[in-house]
Design a protein around this motif. Structure first.
Motif, mmCIF file in Angstrom:
data_model
loop_
_atom_site.group_PDB
_atom_site.id
_atom_site.type_symbol
_atom_site.label_atom_id
_atom_site.label_comp_id
_atom_site.label_asym_id
_atom_site.label_seq_id
_atom_site.Cartn_x
_atom_site.Cartn_y
_atom_site.Cartn_z
ATOM 1 N N PRO A 52 -30.209 72.243 -51.091
ATOM 2 C CA PRO A 52 -29.129 72.834 -50.309
ATOM 3 C C PRO A 52 -28.823 74.247 -50.808
ATOM 4 C CG PRO A 52 -28.228 71.233 -51.878
ATOM 5 C CD PRO A 52 -29.731 71.205 -52.023
ATOM 6 N N ALA A 75 -26.770 76.536 -48.672
ATOM 7 C CA ALA A 75 -25.951 77.039 -47.566
ATOM 8 C C ALA A 75 -24.541 77.399 -48.006
ATOM 9 C CB ALA A 75 -25.897 75.996 -46.449
ATOM 10 N N GLY A 115 -20.728 80.630 -52.348
ATOM 11 C CA GLY A 115 -20.548 81.088 -53.733
ATOM 12 C C GLY A 115 -19.178 81.685 -53.999
ATOM 13 N N SER A 116 -18.143 81.063 -53.464
ATOM 14 C CA SER A 116 -16.802 81.664 -53.561
ATOM 15 C C SER A 116 -16.301 81.798 -55.000
ATOM 16 C CB SER A 116 -15.812 80.852 -52.726
ATOM 17 O OG SER A 116 -15.811 79.507 -53.155
ATOM 18 N N ARG A 117 -16.783 80.955 -55.923
ATOM 19 C CA ARG A 117 -16.298 81.045 -57.312
ATOM 20 C C ARG A 117 -17.099 82.011 -58.167
ATOM 21 N NH1 ARG A 117 -16.701 74.771 -58.579
ATOM 22 N NH2 ARG A 117 -18.357 75.014 -57.046
ATOM 23 N N GLY A 128 -24.443 72.742 -43.354
ATOM 24 C CA GLY A 128 -23.164 72.371 -42.759
ATOM 25 C C GLY A 128 -21.999 72.892 -43.581
ATOM 26 N N SER A 163 -24.910 69.687 -45.609
ATOM 27 C CA SER A 163 -26.183 70.431 -45.694
ATOM 28 C C SER A 163 -27.317 69.492 -46.111
ATOM 29 C CB SER A 163 -26.074 71.579 -46.705
ATOM 30 O OG SER A 163 -25.090 72.507 -46.290
ATOM 31 N N LYS A 173 -25.518 74.981 -63.611
ATOM 32 C CA LYS A 173 -25.327 75.478 -62.239
ATOM 33 C C LYS A 173 -24.646 76.835 -62.306
ATOM 34 C CE LYS A 173 -22.637 73.227 -59.284
ATOM 35 N NZ LYS A 173 -21.572 74.175 -58.881
HETATM 36 N N1 CTP Z 1 -24.191 74.202 -50.641
HETATM 37 C C1 CTP Z 1 -24.703 73.964 -49.370
HETATM 38 N N2 CTP Z 1 -23.854 73.852 -48.304
HETATM 39 C C2 CTP Z 1 -22.532 73.986 -48.461
HETATM 40 C C3 CTP Z 1 -21.988 74.209 -49.748
HETATM 41 C C4 CTP Z 1 -22.857 74.306 -50.828
HETATM 42 O O1 CTP Z 1 -25.926 73.880 -49.185
HETATM 43 N N3 CTP Z 1 -21.747 73.885 -47.393
HETATM 44 C C5 CTP Z 1 -25.127 74.358 -51.757
HETATM 45 C C6 CTP Z 1 -24.971 75.678 -52.495
HETATM 46 O O2 CTP Z 1 -25.688 76.720 -51.822
HETATM 47 C C7 CTP Z 1 -25.493 75.363 -53.885
HETATM 48 C C8 CTP Z 1 -25.225 73.862 -54.039
HETATM 49 O O3 CTP Z 1 -24.869 73.371 -52.744
HETATM 50 O O4 CTP Z 1 -26.867 75.590 -54.027
HETATM 51 C C9 CTP Z 1 -24.150 73.589 -55.075
HETATM 52 O O5 CTP Z 1 -22.921 74.119 -54.623
HETATM 53 P P1 CTP Z 1 -21.979 75.160 -55.368
HETATM 54 O O6 CTP Z 1 -22.503 75.519 -56.703
HETATM 55 O O7 CTP Z 1 -20.597 74.670 -55.223
HETATM 56 O O8 CTP Z 1 -22.229 76.492 -54.481
HETATM 57 P P2 CTP Z 1 -21.239 77.155 -53.429
HETATM 58 O O9 CTP Z 1 -20.611 76.103 -52.601
HETATM 59 O O10 CTP Z 1 -22.033 78.209 -52.746
HETATM 60 O O11 CTP Z 1 -20.172 77.854 -54.388
HETATM 61 P P3 CTP Z 1 -18.560 77.733 -54.333
HETATM 62 O O12 CTP Z 1 -18.242 76.261 -54.382
HETATM 63 O O13 CTP Z 1 -18.122 78.491 -55.544
HETATM 64 O O14 CTP Z 1 -18.133 78.380 -53.038
#
Ligand code: CTP
Ligand code: MG
Length: 226
Positions: free
Chosen positions: A8, A10, A13-15, A80, A86, A209
Motif C-alpha cells: 500500500p 496511497a 504522509g501527514s505526520r 482508498g 488500499s 516505518k
Molecule cells: N497507506 C495507503 N492508503 C492509505 C493510507 C496509507 O496505502 N489510505 C499506506 C501508506 O502509503 C504507507 C502505509 O500505508 O505506505 C503505512 O501508512 P502510514 O505510515 O501511516 O503512511 P501515511 O498514511 O501516508 O502517513 P500519515 O498516517 O502520517 O498520514
C-alpha cells in the motif's frame, strides 16, 4: 509457493513534515518507494507485486517501475481512504482462485533486510503465516489512573510488516471486517477478529516505518550512506 506482495502506497504522509507524500520523495538519489520495491524485486521468494496508490500517482509509479527495472509488478490499483481500504482493493484485484500467500508490506518501510525478508517468507510457507514483529528491548511502563505499571517485556512486541497470510484466510478476514464495519490498523487485527491464528516472526530494527520527521531524518542518513 506463490507469494504475492501487496504494497500500500496511497497515503499522504501527514505526520512526516514533508511537502509531498513521503513514498515519492527522493532519498540517496531515488524515491523511497523504489527502495522498498527493490527489496521485493530482488527477493527470490516473491512471485509478483501489487501496488495501491492514489489515482494521480498510478502513471508515475509505472514510470518508476520501468526506470528501475521493477519487473515483478503485476498490478497497480487505486488506493482508498484508509490503509485497510488500499490493501483490500489490491487484494480484490487477485483472482478468487488464488492459492498462495499474501505478504502485505508498507511502502514506507524501505530498509527491510533482504535476508530477514526471505527467511520470513520461507517461515510463512512452512507455518502458514508470519507476522513480522520486534521483541521489546527497553523496560516498558504503562501510565494508568493509579500511577505507573511495569509490563513484562518478554510478551510485548512492536508489530511491523510484512504480514504474511494465506490468501483465502486474509480475504475472508477482510470480508468479515467490511460486513461488520470493523477497521484495524493492520492485517493481523483483521485476522484475529475473524478468529484466525498466526505466527510471529522476528523482524528487524532496520525495517522501521518512515513516519515522523525523526524517521525521515534517520532514513536520510542511512540512504546517503548506501
Ligand atoms: N497507506 C495507503 N492508503 C492509505 C493510507 C496509507 O496505502 N489510505 C499506506 C501508506 O502509503 C504507507 C502505509 O500505508 O505506505 C503505512 O501508512 P502510514 O505510515 O501511516 O503512511 P501515511 O498514511 O501516508 O502517513 P500519515 O498516517 O502520517 O498520514
Ligand atoms: Mg497513515
Amino acid at each position: 509457493m506463490m507469494t504475492t506482495a501487496i504494497i500500500p502506497a496511497a497515503g499522504t504522509g501527514s505526520r512526516s513534515g514533508l511537502s509531498q507524500p513521503k513514498q515519492f520523495m527522493k532519498f540517496g538519489g531515488r524515491e523511497l518507494i523504489v527502495w522498498t520495491l527493490e527489496r521485493f524485486q530482488n527477493c527470490d521468494e516473491i512471485t509478483d507485486i501489487v501496488l495501491a496508490t492514489s489515482k494521480e500517482s498510478i502513471g508515475f509509479l509505472g514510470e518508476l517501475a520501468d526506470k528501475y527495472g521493477i519487473t515483478k509488478i503485476s498490478g497497480i490499483v487505486e488506493g482508498g481512504a484508509q490503509r485497510q481500504d488500499s490493501v483490500y482493493r489490491a487484494l480484490s484485484s487477485l483472482p478468487s482462485s488464488y492459492e498462495g500467500l499474501i505478504a502485505v508490506h508498507d511502502a514506507a518501510r524501505p530498509l527491510i533486510p533482504p535476508d530477514v525478508l526471505s527467511a520470513g517468507i520461507r517461515f510463512a510457507a512452512e507455518k502458514g503465516s508470519a507476522l513480522f514483529a520486534l521483541k521489546a528491548k527497553d523496560t516498558l511502563i504503562q501510565k494508568g489512573p493509579s500511577g505507573i505499571g511495569y509490563l513484562n517485556r518478554d510478551n510485548v512486541y512492536q508489530v511491523q510488516t510484512p504480514q504474511i497470510f494465506r490468501y483465502k484466510e486474509l480475504k475472508d478476514s477482510f470480508e468479515l471486517a467490511y460486513k461488520t464495519g470493523f477497521y484495524g490498523t493492520d492485517e493481523s487485527m483483521l485476522m484475529q477478529n475473524a478468529g484466525y491464528s498466526f505466527e510471529i516472526f522476528e523482524g528487524s530494527v532496520f525495517s522501521f516505518k518512515v513516519t515522523g520527521p525523526d524517521d525521515v531524518e534517520l532514513f536520510r542518513l542511512l540512504s546517503s550512506a548506501d
